[in-house]
Motif scaffolding. Structure first.
Motif, mmCIF file in Angstrom:
data_model
loop_
_atom_site.group_PDB
_atom_site.id
_atom_site.type_symbol
_atom_site.label_atom_id
_atom_site.label_comp_id
_atom_site.label_asym_id
_atom_site.label_seq_id
_atom_site.Cartn_x
_atom_site.Cartn_y
_atom_site.Cartn_z
ATOM 1 N N ALA A 388 0.831 -1.213 0.000
ATOM 2 C CA ALA A 388 0.000 0.000 0.000
ATOM 3 C C ALA A 388 0.862 1.259 0.000
ATOM 4 O O ALA A 388 0.531 2.253 -0.654
ATOM 5 N N ALA A 389 1.981 1.233 0.720
ATOM 6 C CA ALA A 389 2.825 2.419 0.858
ATOM 7 C C ALA A 389 3.690 2.674 -0.371
ATOM 8 O O ALA A 389 3.958 3.828 -0.725
ATOM 9 N N THR A 390 4.165 1.608 -1.008
ATOM 10 C CA THR A 390 5.105 1.761 -2.126
ATOM 11 C C THR A 390 4.447 1.606 -3.495
ATOM 12 O O THR A 390 5.002 2.057 -4.501
ATOM 13 N N GLY A 391 3.305 0.937 -3.534
ATOM 14 C CA GLY A 391 2.697 0.651 -4.819
ATOM 15 C C GLY A 391 3.416 -0.440 -5.585
ATOM 16 O O GLY A 391 3.108 -0.697 -6.753
ATOM 17 N N ASP A 392 4.356 -1.097 -4.936
ATOM 18 C CA ASP A 392 5.159 -2.153 -5.563
ATOM 19 C C ASP A 392 4.686 -3.507 -5.054
ATOM 20 O O ASP A 392 4.882 -3.840 -3.878
ATOM 21 N N ASN A 393 4.063 -4.301 -5.929
ATOM 22 C CA ASN A 393 3.539 -5.598 -5.507
ATOM 23 C C ASN A 393 4.622 -6.603 -5.142
ATOM 24 O O ASN A 393 4.328 -7.640 -4.541
ATOM 25 N N ALA A 394 5.870 -6.291 -5.484
ATOM 26 C CA ALA A 394 6.985 -7.181 -5.141
ATOM 27 C C ALA A 394 7.676 -6.777 -3.843
ATOM 28 O O ALA A 394 8.623 -7.449 -3.410
ATOM 29 N N SER A 395 7.205 -5.710 -3.208
ATOM 30 C CA SER A 395 7.897 -5.184 -2.020
ATOM 31 C C SER A 395 7.985 -6.159 -0.851
ATOM 32 O O SER A 395 8.905 -6.022 -0.022
ATOM 33 N N PRO A 396 7.112 -7.177 -0.708
ATOM 34 C CA PRO A 396 7.345 -8.166 0.346
ATOM 35 C C PRO A 396 8.714 -8.848 0.245
ATOM 36 O O PRO A 396 9.230 -9.350 1.238
ATOM 37 N N GLY A 397 9.302 -8.835 -0.949
ATOM 38 C CA GLY A 397 10.638 -9.397 -1.113
ATOM 39 C C GLY A 397 11.685 -8.671 -0.293
ATOM 40 O O GLY A 397 12.672 -9.275 0.154
ATOM 41 N N TYR A 398 11.501 -7.367 -0.075
ATOM 42 C CA TYR A 398 12.434 -6.614 0.769
ATOM 43 C C TYR A 398 12.405 -7.143 2.204
ATOM 44 O O TYR A 398 13.442 -7.233 2.866
ATOM 45 N N TRP A 399 11.205 -7.461 2.679
ATOM 46 C CA TRP A 399 11.041 -7.956 4.047
ATOM 47 C C TRP A 399 11.721 -9.318 4.214
ATOM 48 O O TRP A 399 12.408 -9.558 5.210
ATOM 49 N N MET A 400 11.571 -10.187 3.221
ATOM 50 C CA MET A 400 12.214 -11.499 3.300
ATOM 51 C C MET A 400 13.728 -11.366 3.201
ATOM 52 O O MET A 400 14.467 -12.095 3.882
ATOM 53 N N SER A 401 14.227 -10.442 2.384
ATOM 54 C CA SER A 401 15.672 -10.237 2.273
ATOM 55 C C SER A 401 16.263 -9.720 3.585
ATOM 56 O O SER A 401 17.353 -10.122 3.992
ATOM 57 N N ALA A 402 15.530 -8.827 4.253
ATOM 58 C CA ALA A 402 15.993 -8.332 5.552
ATOM 59 C C ALA A 402 16.048 -9.469 6.568
ATOM 60 O O ALA A 402 16.988 -9.557 7.380
ATOM 61 N N ALA A 403 15.059 -10.343 6.525
ATOM 62 C CA ALA A 403 15.055 -11.499 7.428
ATOM 63 C C ALA A 403 16.222 -12.427 7.139
ATOM 64 O O ALA A 403 16.817 -13.006 8.055
ATOM 65 N N ALA A 404 16.568 -12.572 5.868
ATOM 66 C CA ALA A 404 17.697 -13.420 5.485
ATOM 67 C C ALA A 404 19.008 -12.878 6.051
ATOM 68 O O ALA A 404 19.881 -13.644 6.487
ATOM 69 N N LEU A 405 19.154 -11.555 6.062
ATOM 70 C CA LEU A 405 20.353 -10.955 6.663
ATOM 71 C C LEU A 405 20.436 -11.268 8.151
ATOM 72 O O LEU A 405 21.518 -11.526 8.681
ATOM 73 N N CYS A 406 19.286 -11.238 8.819
ATOM 74 C CA CYS A 406 19.258 -11.613 10.240
ATOM 75 C C CYS A 406 19.693 -13.064 10.420
ATOM 76 O O CYS A 406 20.444 -13.398 11.343
ATOM 77 N N GLY A 407 19.219 -13.945 9.539
ATOM 78 C CA GLY A 407 19.607 -15.346 9.619
ATOM 79 C C GLY A 407 21.100 -15.543 9.438
ATOM 80 O O GLY A 407 21.724 -16.332 10.154
ATOM 81 N N LEU A 408 21.668 -14.830 8.487
ATOM 82 C CA LEU A 408 23.119 -14.913 8.268
ATOM 83 C C LEU A 408 23.890 -14.435 9.489
ATOM 84 O O LEU A 408 24.853 -15.082 9.927
#
Length: 435
Positions: A388-408
């Protein structure tokens, strides 16, 4: 009679994971029927706002998990794995029954969303130690050299719940008219969850205590457990970072998928549910395979490889999907993300049971997992807000990438040389709690 001598390993796996199945069955229903729940309990003119409130209520249960981990986790480490799992099931069942039978907002007004929230809080309090208790039980009952394989069935049982609940959703969409689903049809799976409760309670009562717990000469008091957790806060924090990768990716590809397909990608509800069923099957296959592989090559290489893959490919994969909204593309992308999640989680669950000091294994595991779910549990709400904020339907990918950094980062902290040396000295009850 003990686990290893009196009952088959398969029977014990089925008994201990039954409650895990019920928990995820109810949690996943909240994602599958999010749009219907929004209309029933959070009726607002703006569809995104109504859906966001629903996901916030869903995520609120995760805020109770750390409290459940601390209180119930200490109880399990003190009293035993079997009794603790029976207590968590009882609390979980209370929340399930409450949500299933709450009248709609149109019937009882503001009391409806309040009661739904209370039900979610009860479920969250119980779940705070359910996953930890099941994981530790499976790890302690495992055949030597196969801890990864056995512990992976904690997550695998959740995938069965996803398959069953999504299949129910698909059937209801085929059998009922949209108006019937809006009015009362969406409640049917929740009623089925209530009917499952007595059966799960019955089979879980037949659990036996693990040999490893019975062999311990000292069972720490709650005060000793809390002191040990404080002394080992760095292990809990690193474990939490590892789990964030799991919880975010899991709720993204399962709980959020039906809503993402229907509300964002404008695919049919049936298409979203079919994809979810396929994801559940994929997860179920890969989890024990990668858990077993981690027994052979170690946990660390798998954790590093798949958290890196998640970081590099999550957004590009979702961008490719958003650029051309078709069912085959959605299935391809979600199966890829499923492979990443299940491979990582197959090694992560057992790793977390191994790095926690023995005397506080359940409470430490549960606290790390519960703290992580305060991030992952709001994945559906965060993804809805990001789009809703970005208008980018792929933006959930940013959230998963941030989580991946936490995992690393968490993997590095847990497996750095000085931490391994500290763990080798701390993994005895006497050293950990100072008795």
């Amino acid at each position: 009679m003990t686990v290893t001598t009196g009952q088959s390993k398969l029977g014990m796996v089925l008994r201990v994971t039954s409650g895990n199945f019920l928990e995820m069955f109810d949690f996943f229903l909240s994602g599958v029927y999010a749009s219907y729940i929004a209309k029933a309990f959070f009726p607002l003119e703006n569809e995104y706002a109504s859906l966001l409130l629903t996901f916030v209520a869903f995520g609120a249960g995760f805020l109770m998990r750390p409290l459940g981990a601390i209180i119930l986790g200490a109880y399990v480490d003190r009293i035993g794995r079997r009794q603790g799992l029976i207590v968590t099931l009882s609390i979980m069942a209370a929340g399930t029954v409450l949500i299933a039978f709450v009248p709609s907002y149109a019937t009882i007004g503001i009391l409806a969303p309040i009661l739904v929230l209370i039900g979610r809080l009860l479920q969250g309090f119980s779940a705070g130690v359910e996953l930890g208790g099941v994981s530790v039980y499976l790890s302690e009952m495992a055949t030597p050299g196969k801890k990864g394989f056995y512990a992976s069935w904690q997550s695998a049982s959740q995938q069965v719940a996803i398959i069953v609940s999504a299949s129910l959703g698909f059937a209801l969409n085929a059998w009922l008219a949209p108006a019937q689903l809006d009015d009362w049809g969406w409640r049917i799976p929740f009623f089925i969850g209530c009917l499952i409760v007595p059966f799960v309670f019955f089979i879980r009562r037949s659990l036996q205590e693990t040999d490893e717990f019975l062999a311990r000469k000292h069972h720490p008091t709650p005060r000793e457990i809390y002191r040990s957790i404080l002394a080992n806060w760095s292990i809990v924090l690193a474990g939490m970072m590892m789990v964030i990768m799991t919880t975010v990716s899991f709720y993204l590809i399962t709980v959020y998928t039906p809503t993402f397909g229907k509300s964002v990608l404008k695919l049919t509800a049936a298409d979203g549910l079919i994809v979810t069923i396929c994801v559940g099957i994929s997860n179920f296959i890969w989890l024990p395979i990668m858990g077993s592989l981690s027994d052979r090559i170690g946990r660390r290489p798998i954790l590093i490889a798949f958290s890196t893959l998640a970081f590099l490919t999550a957004y590009p994969a979702l961008s490719w999907l958003a650029a051309g909204l078709t069912f085959p593309k959605m299935l391809t992308v979600l199966l890829w993300l499923s492979f990443i999640y299940a491979s990582y989680n197959g090694a992560m669950i057992v790793a977390l049971t191994e790095v926690m000091p023995v005397g506080v294994r359940t409470s430490g595991f549960s606290l790390a997992y519960s703290l992580a779910t305060t991030f992952g549990g709001f994945t559906a709400a965060i993804c809805t807000w990001l789009i809703a904020a970005t208008g980018d339907n792929a933006s959930p990918g940013y959230w998963m990438s941030a989580a991946a950094l936490c995992g690393l980062a968490g993997t590095y902290l847990v497996y750095r040389p000085q931490q391994r040396r500290a763990l080798s000295g701390a993994n005895s009850v006497e050293t950990v709690i100072g008795t």
